[in-house]
Motif scaffolding. Structure first.
Motif, PDB file in Angstrom:
ATOM      1  N   TYR A  89     -10.143   5.518  26.090  1.00 50.71           N
ATOM      2  CA  TYR A  89     -10.993   6.276  27.010  1.00 50.71           C
ATOM      3  C   TYR A  89     -10.712   5.812  28.423  1.00 50.71           C
ATOM      4  O   TYR A  89     -10.046   4.789  28.660  1.00 50.71           O
ATOM      5  CB  TYR A  89     -12.476   6.056  26.678  1.00 50.71           C
ATOM      6  N   LYS A 148     -18.274   9.430  34.271  1.00 49.82           N
ATOM      7  CA  LYS A 148     -18.167  10.003  32.932  1.00 49.82           C
ATOM      8  C   LYS A 148     -17.172   9.198  32.107  1.00 49.82           C
ATOM      9  O   LYS A 148     -16.367   8.439  32.637  1.00 49.82           O
ATOM     10  CB  LYS A 148     -17.696  11.463  33.011  1.00 49.82           C
ATOM     11  N   TRP A 180     -14.004   9.728  29.670  1.00 49.40           N
ATOM     12  CA  TRP A 180     -12.986  10.746  29.397  1.00 49.40           C
ATOM     13  C   TRP A 180     -12.175  10.328  28.173  1.00 49.40           C
ATOM     14  O   TRP A 180     -11.711   9.194  28.084  1.00 49.40           O
ATOM     15  CB  TRP A 180     -12.061  10.919  30.593  1.00 49.40           C
ATOM     16  N   ALA A 191      -8.159  17.018  34.439  1.00 48.27           N
ATOM     17  CA  ALA A 191      -8.250  15.923  33.470  1.00 48.27           C
ATOM     18  C   ALA A 191      -6.856  15.439  33.053  1.00 48.27           C
ATOM     19  O   ALA A 191      -6.667  14.265  32.716  1.00 48.27           O
ATOM     20  CB  ALA A 191      -9.046  16.363  32.246  1.00 48.27           C
ATOM     21  N   HIS A 196      -9.181  17.581  25.813  1.00 47.01           N
ATOM     22  CA  HIS A 196      -9.967  16.684  26.660  1.00 47.01           C
ATOM     23  C   HIS A 196     -11.445  16.795  26.314  1.00 47.01           C
ATOM     24  O   HIS A 196     -11.969  17.900  26.178  1.00 47.01           O
ATOM     25  CB  HIS A 196      -9.825  17.068  28.134  1.00 47.01           C
ATOM     26  N   GLU A 246     -15.209  15.174  27.675  1.00 46.95           N
ATOM     27  CA  GLU A 246     -15.924  14.324  28.630  1.00 46.95           C
ATOM     28  C   GLU A 246     -17.310  14.028  28.070  1.00 46.95           C
ATOM     29  O   GLU A 246     -17.937  14.877  27.432  1.00 46.95           O
ATOM     30  CB  GLU A 246     -16.049  15.000  30.009  1.00 46.95           C
TER      31      GLU A 246
END
Lengths: 140, 140
Positions: free
Chosen positions: A43, A49, A51, A102, A118, A120
């Motif tokens: 991650y 956030k 990701w 992203a 992706h 989030e």
């Protein structure tokens, strides 16, 4: 007060987030019909956030059914252990603009792959603790 | 077939259990009202169960509401990473006979404490994978 009985030190949200930012490997817990499941993954914690890049598969299917997740990362340093847990909402990125943005983030899927999706996670809560490792005291 | 696209090697239940037996630190995922939560903890894998010692607290409260859990442990060795996930049912040991037997197991709580509660997880499924670590290939 006996410090042996302290259940670790509670970290501030800022300290917890800083530890998350300094690590790359965590676990995502999801739940469908009250059956929890948990996945190891790489991650990136940035822009407030978490990701994640993942293969299409059961993990994504579960997020579609229930987007509530818990994410955990932990580590060891200087004889202490830390663990940070983020509870939040996961969302699969679908718009090309979001995906393009992203794609620029340095997130590596744990599994080598040419395809990814992706995800989030927007934190609702961030909690962290730090523990001194060592032998436990005698039980009362 | 390009082996870069293989999502790791699926381990047999025996291989996965052997990896669990060789480790002591994992994470327990629980869920209440479809909100997952996850806790880092020490464990012992023996007698075909996962044994945990924990403080009284929210973790135990959650197990009382929903005993379905997922447990994960992972590790690195020789350039490969492994992860094993056990889904099963957690139970707090309550009879003194069971508690006395569990007291003999070498399970250390992660947090130093003089009080603990024994929890056993009986696996319904044990799944494991091993991954070769390295840079990901170019995305198609």
């Amino acid at each position: 007060m006996n410090t042996d009985e302290e259940p670790g030190v509670v970290l501030s949200r800022e300290e917890a987030w800083e530890l998350l930012q300094g690590s790359r490997f965590g676990r995502l817990a999801v739940s469908v019909a009250n059956q929890p499941d948990v996945y190891p993954l790489n991650y990136l914690a940035t822009q407030e956030k978490i990701w994640i890049r993942t293969n299409p598969g059961s993990k994504l299917a579960e997020l579609t059914v229930n987007s509530l997740v818990a994410f955990e990362a932990d580590g060891l340093s200087d004889g202490t252990a830390w663990s940070v847990v983020v509870k939040g909402v996961a969302r699969i990125l679908e718009s090309q603009t979001e995906i393009d943005a992203a794609d620029l983030l340095p997130v590596e899927p744990w599994i080598k792959t040419r395809m990814w999706t992706h995800v989030e996670v927007t934190p609702a809560s961030v909690s962290g603790r730090r523990f001194v490792l060592g032998a436990e005291p005698e039980r009362c």
